[in-house]
Design an enzyme around this catalytic site. Structure first.
Site, PDB file in Angstrom:
ATOM      1  N   LYS A 171       0.831  -1.216   0.000  1.00  0.00           N
ATOM      2  CA  LYS A 171       0.000   0.000   0.000  1.00  0.00           C
ATOM      3  C   LYS A 171       0.865   1.266   0.000  1.00  0.00           C
ATOM      4  O   LYS A 171       0.566   2.251  -0.678  1.00  0.00           O
ATOM      5  CB  LYS A 171      -0.934  -0.018   1.217  1.00  0.00           C
ATOM      6  CG  LYS A 171      -1.819   1.200   1.361  1.00  0.00           C
ATOM      7  CD  LYS A 171      -2.811   1.346   0.222  1.00  0.00           C
ATOM      8  CE  LYS A 171      -3.670   2.587   0.406  1.00  0.00           C
ATOM      9  NZ  LYS A 171      -4.442   2.896  -0.809  1.00  0.00           N
ATOM     10  N   LYS A 240       0.746  12.181   4.807  1.00  0.00           N
ATOM     11  CA  LYS A 240       1.155  11.157   5.778  1.00  0.00           C
ATOM     12  C   LYS A 240       1.698   9.921   5.065  1.00  0.00           C
ATOM     13  O   LYS A 240       2.731   9.360   5.425  1.00  0.00           O
ATOM     14  CB  LYS A 240      -0.055  10.770   6.639  1.00  0.00           C
ATOM     15  CG  LYS A 240       0.183   9.604   7.534  1.00  0.00           C
ATOM     16  CD  LYS A 240      -0.852   8.516   7.679  1.00  0.00           C
ATOM     17  CE  LYS A 240      -1.777   8.119   6.638  1.00  0.00           C
ATOM     18  NZ  LYS A 240      -2.509   6.885   6.822  1.00  0.00           N
TER      19      LYS A 240
END
Ligand code: NAD
Length: 293
Positions: A171, A240
């Site tokens: 991911k 992030k």
């Protein structure tokens, strides 16, 4: 049908909860924000002011939380999963989190007779609420098999990449590529404009050729060229994820030039693009605010 718990009922968690409910599961929800719990209760989800009932009654507890630090807090904190340990409980972390955190928490949960697998998602809030997300999964074959009926109610495609942590590695790489491709596609549109070529037609051409990417196929037509910028994924979360990728590469001892430039540009964007803005707004660094064709 078994009960499923969800911790974190934000953009993604809300959709997952509603997809599971539609498939017939009893869904037990918790979010740190009371107003979010109340909103989900209005939509028919049983919500609670702590995770105790989820740990007691659910077969599987899903996490959909902003950061690795928050995932760690929800597992190890004062009122966390370890404090409410119930042997046999399977925890599925769909957050975009740090692989090392995932592996560490998997060990702590295993010591308490529980299991963790990582199943981070793509598809945005729309994919969550329609049950059509893509999941990249890390975990043991037995845990993945056990979770599959629940995951099938939330996702259209699942790839079991490897053991615990492999889903989060995948991911992070995926989002780094998406972050980089937003920058390269914005540069492509800039070149087309300077050359007097219509951006939409240029992208149509690219999408029929080898230069295409998820960003040229999906992001530009859906959220950029029409000025919508309503994907449901924020600058804050993508910044992030890019930081996470940079940190992870550093831990692997990797210094990769395109990844480093991508990380720098996204980090610097904090000065001009607010946290709450849609993540596709990063293209405005190249295209300015009048991004509509
Ligand atoms: P969000 O900020 O909308 O939702 C997160 C929720 O977690 C919020 O409702 C918040 O109140 C809750 N929360 C925070 N701390 C908590 C705690 N200690 N205990 C319980 N609840 C807590 O974020 P989101 O967009 O739903 O994303 C969730 C995760 O999924 C993130 O890791 C994100 O990177 C990832 N993700 C998001 C998208 C997207 O398009 N939004 C797509 C793929 C992956």
């Amino acid at each position: 049908m078994a009960a499923v718990g969800i911790i974190g009922l934000g953009n993604m968690g809300r959709g997952m909860a509603l997809s599971l409910k539609r498939s017939g599961y009893r869904v037990l929800g918790f979010d740190a924000v009371e107003a979010t719990r109340a909103a989900l209760a209005e939509e028919g989800i049983e919500t609670f002011s702590d995770i105790g009932p989820l740990c007691r009654d659910a077969e599987i507890v899903i996490l959909s939380l902003p950061t690795a630090a928050i995932v760690e807090e929800v597992v190890t904190g004062k009122n966390g999963l370890l404090a409410h340990a119930r042997p046999g409980l399977l925890v599925v972390d769909t957050s975009t989190s740090h692989p090392q955190t995932t592996r560490k928490l998997s060990g702590l949960l295993a010591d308490a007779g529980m299991a963790l697998m990582d199943a981070p998602v793509s598809g945005g809030p729309k994919g969550a609420i329609t049950g059509t997300m893509t999941m990249v999964i890390g975990g043991s074959d037995a845990d993945v098999a056990r979770a599959t009926p629940v995951l099938e109610a939330m996702s259209a495609k699942r790839v079991h990449v490897g053991p615990v942590g492999a889903g989060h590695v995948t991911k992070i790489i995926n989002n780094l590529l998406c972050a980089a491709q937003l920058l390269t596609a914005a540069e492509a549109v800039r070149i087309a404009r300077e050359a007097g070529v219509d951006a939409e037609r240029m992208l149509e051409g690219i999408n029929a050729g080898s230069g295409r990417s998820g960003v040229t196929l999906v992001n530009f037509p859906t959220w950029v060229l029409n000025g919508a910028f309503d994907s449901g994924f924020s600058m804050k979360l993508m910044r992030k994820d890019v930081r996470l990728a940079e940190q992870f590469m550093g831990e692997l001892g990797l210094s990769l030039p395109l990844a480093a430039d991508t990380a720098r540009i996204w980090a610097e964007s904090v000065a001009t693009i607010p946290d709450g803005a849609d993540f596709n707004r990063i293209v405005e660094l190249q295209l300015g605010q009048a991004t509509t064709n």
